[in-house]
Design an enzyme around this catalytic site. Sequence first.
Site, PDB file in Angstrom:
ATOM      1  N   THR A 148      -0.009  -0.288   2.667  1.00  0.00           N
ATOM      2  CA  THR A 148       1.185  -0.983   2.349  1.00  0.00           C
ATOM      3  C   THR A 148       2.360  -0.191   2.097  1.00  0.00           C
ATOM      4  OG1 THR A 148      -0.212  -2.332   0.796  1.00  0.00           O
ATOM      5  CG2 THR A 148       2.053  -2.664   0.392  1.00  0.00           C
ATOM      6  N   GLU A 149       3.215  -0.457   2.902  1.00  0.00           N
ATOM      7  CA  GLU A 149       4.974   0.092   2.620  1.00  0.00           C
ATOM      8  C   GLU A 149       4.724   1.477   3.018  1.00  0.00           C
ATOM      9  OE1 GLU A 149       7.439  -1.578   2.205  1.00  0.00           O
ATOM     10  OE2 GLU A 149       6.969  -3.469   1.197  1.00  0.00           O
ATOM     11  N   LEU A 150       3.699   2.011   3.888  1.00  0.00           N
ATOM     12  CA  LEU A 150       3.168   3.386   4.305  1.00  0.00           C
ATOM     13  C   LEU A 150       3.276   4.237   3.076  1.00  0.00           C
ATOM     14  CD1 LEU A 150       5.639   4.140   7.393  1.00  0.00           C
ATOM     15  CD2 LEU A 150       3.401   3.067   7.347  1.00  0.00           C
ATOM     16  N   TRP A 186       7.788   4.330   2.440  1.00  0.00           N
ATOM     17  CA  TRP A 186       8.911   4.563   3.458  1.00  0.00           C
ATOM     18  C   TRP A 186      10.060   3.668   2.709  1.00  0.00           C
ATOM     19  CZ3 TRP A 186       7.804   0.935   8.314  1.00  0.00           C
ATOM     20  CH2 TRP A 186       7.696  -0.289   8.106  1.00  0.00           C
TER      21      TRP A 186
END
Lengths: 402, 429
Positions: free
Chosen positions: A146-148, A300
């Site tokens: 999730t979300e890097l 990120w």
Amino acid sequence: MRTICFYFQVHQPYRLKPYRFFDIGEDHYYWDDFLNRSVIRKVAQKCYLPMNALLLELIQKHHGAFKVTFSFSGTFMDQLEAYAPDVLESFQRLVATGQVELLNETYGHSLAALKSKEEFAGMVKQHQDKIKQLFNGYQPKVFRNTELIYSDKIGAMVADLGYKGILTEGAKHVLGWKSPNYVYQNSINPDLKVLLKNFRLSDDIAFRFSNKTWEDYPLTTDKFINWINAIPQSEQVLNLFMDYETFGEHQWAETGIFDFMRALPEAVLKHTNFGFSTPSEVIHKVPAVSPIHVPIPISWADEERDLTAWLGNDLQDEAFDRLYELEAMVKKTKDPDLMRDWNYLQTSDHFYYMCTKFFSDGDIHSYFSPYDTPYDAFINYMNVLSDFVLRVKGKVKELEKA
Amino acid sequence: MKVLMFGWEFPPHISGGLGTACYGLVKGLAHHNQDIIFVVPKLWGDEEPLADFVNASDVSIDYRERKFKKIWKNLTYLEVSSFLVPYLGPEEYKKFTDYAIHDRTDVDESIFTTKYEFSGKYGKNLMEEVSRYALTAAQIARDRDDFEIIHAHDWLSFPAGIAAKEISGKPLVAHVHATEFDRSGQSVNQPVFDIEKAGMEAADHVLAVSQLTKNIIINKYGIPPEKVSVLHNAVLDASIIKSNYNKKVPEKIVTFLGRITFQKGPEYFVEAAKKVLDRDPNVRFVMAGSGDLLNRMIDRVAELRMASKFHFTGFLKGDDVDHMYAISDVYVMPSVSEPFGISPLEAVRHNTPVIISKQSGVAEVLVNAIKIDFWDIDAMADSIFALLHYDGISRMFKEMGSQELKKLKWEHVAAKLVTVYEKTLSTRP
């Protein structure tokens, strides 16, 4: 082999409906069907359908030389089945070309990796099953969280689940003088390769493309090709990671984003010595240069590339802790309705809406939020969670009696 | 007796407690066969015909009258020099002040038109409306001489009361429902304070809604004690409300209902909630309402990690208010400064035991309630715990509270008011 790796994130959360204190204990349906459907349909028209058509056209035109990678959240796939089977079908056609790789992630697009290994593994398994079911038995080999969000520990956990590679942000404060354009490896388990987003070139497309105050505006294919050619010859991999909604939604069709993408593959193949690969190909072919040390989780999001978009203020921490203290109880119930809500309530977006970093990144937060303020988001979420707690406790009691 | 009364609002079109109090008072006076000319800035036409209503928006002013110009001259300063509107948040306040500073060059030309359309609200033109209202009052006082005494409610109509007294020479009673100190704490708005003080000084007699308010009038406005009488509010309907609305959560509910502002003491409720929840997790706290401290309260509740047991409803309207009272097991009003405070009486009507701060006027009339200092969060937590767990005391409060309510009638209040009128008239020099 020098190569560009395009990865697109496709995610939509299940947004909550306005849920009032008076609804607690009575109304057990939490989701704003109308809003969720409207968003999916709107983005389908502006982005998913036209961009899928364009990618299919490019893949066919270049006969195996152009490839892309997707990661679909479970909440996105569920909504496609419910609201946009046409979009699902067009994604299936893309995957069927064999030039498209799919990644695994957590089903609920959750932050579970930060809290519970068991819940995390469960959500990954669930996601594998869903991909298998929708995409003709497809089995991803590379993971994206999730979300890097990534740290050494999260990487090791992912390696334990059998993955050979993971994607994350090429965060400045982690890389220092190092370049994101190499393959790295996890510092605990060297079997896991780590691909880092080149945030400058990625964000030139994703965020700055239509920004008229940007000194490099307008971004043309020629200009972008020049920047790619300026990358030192020793650097092997250019990872361009972005939200899929960049195309047509964040950057509207009028900005020329589709034309830019239509021209890019041919220009890359003609005027640079780069090709296109998927993460699993990169991991297979390119050796790692060194371990990358990430003791504190990165992501990120926002300027800080840390977790503060989702966690850290009192509202977020309170909601997050109250949610995860239910884990053991929810699992005990084995109730499909409760499990589904539990899954959707974990979606990171709910915590993103509670972010109070108004002044630096508040703009982009409010663009994505259905709420007027983080406080509204918090109240609504906690009302829903309070009802959810009552249901879970009720169910557990019921089971104990039986 | 014939009374010329100046109010600011009248049911059903009200936005504050002032309209409700005026309604009760007029109804009580009607019961005693008193004649009232009731002036409001704006009439809507659906008011109950309890008085001889005058719509200030319909009054034409003869601006050739010299005396009026003198009144106007005394008032203009207020309009231009003050930007205060009650109940505005800082942002709205700024918008308003910007408007007042930059866009108000038109005052002198436009103001002597013969009629003026009042909004009758607490809007951005409040000060203009207050002073214009005074001018209208002067005209009314000149046109009609069929009254013996003037009665003005709160600072909004004090300039009207003063003007009417100047024109007619009849005595003025200034009725204080709230002071600037209640609304703003120590950071009072000077122009409003000035109007309040001028009104009380010009008045022949001052009425305060509680002893608490009387003390403020004496200490902060320097009015001699013998000139001030206490006239408590009452309830329009003392009957017990039986609600069919059931609560849907198993826990007991403790409620705060009101504007979430400094005056109402919401932070003390939050701190007391924490103390109770530490001891007994099977309670839900509800903060109903909105206001400039709302976000701070949400932050604090999250910080104390009790948000799954402490809920916010936002501003409640209509039936939801009744529902909230109906499902509450304890009602708390921790006001820092409350001239009267009618909401605990509403809670009693719903058979809900109440905890009220000693710094509220209602504490002077309601015997069967727990009274605490607003700042004493330990005592507040103790009382909440007791009312939730010891059935005897809450049952007693329920029974006796409803008995007590029946004595709080507007007829009684009106009877006392008539004696104040009589005394004021007889002691005139």
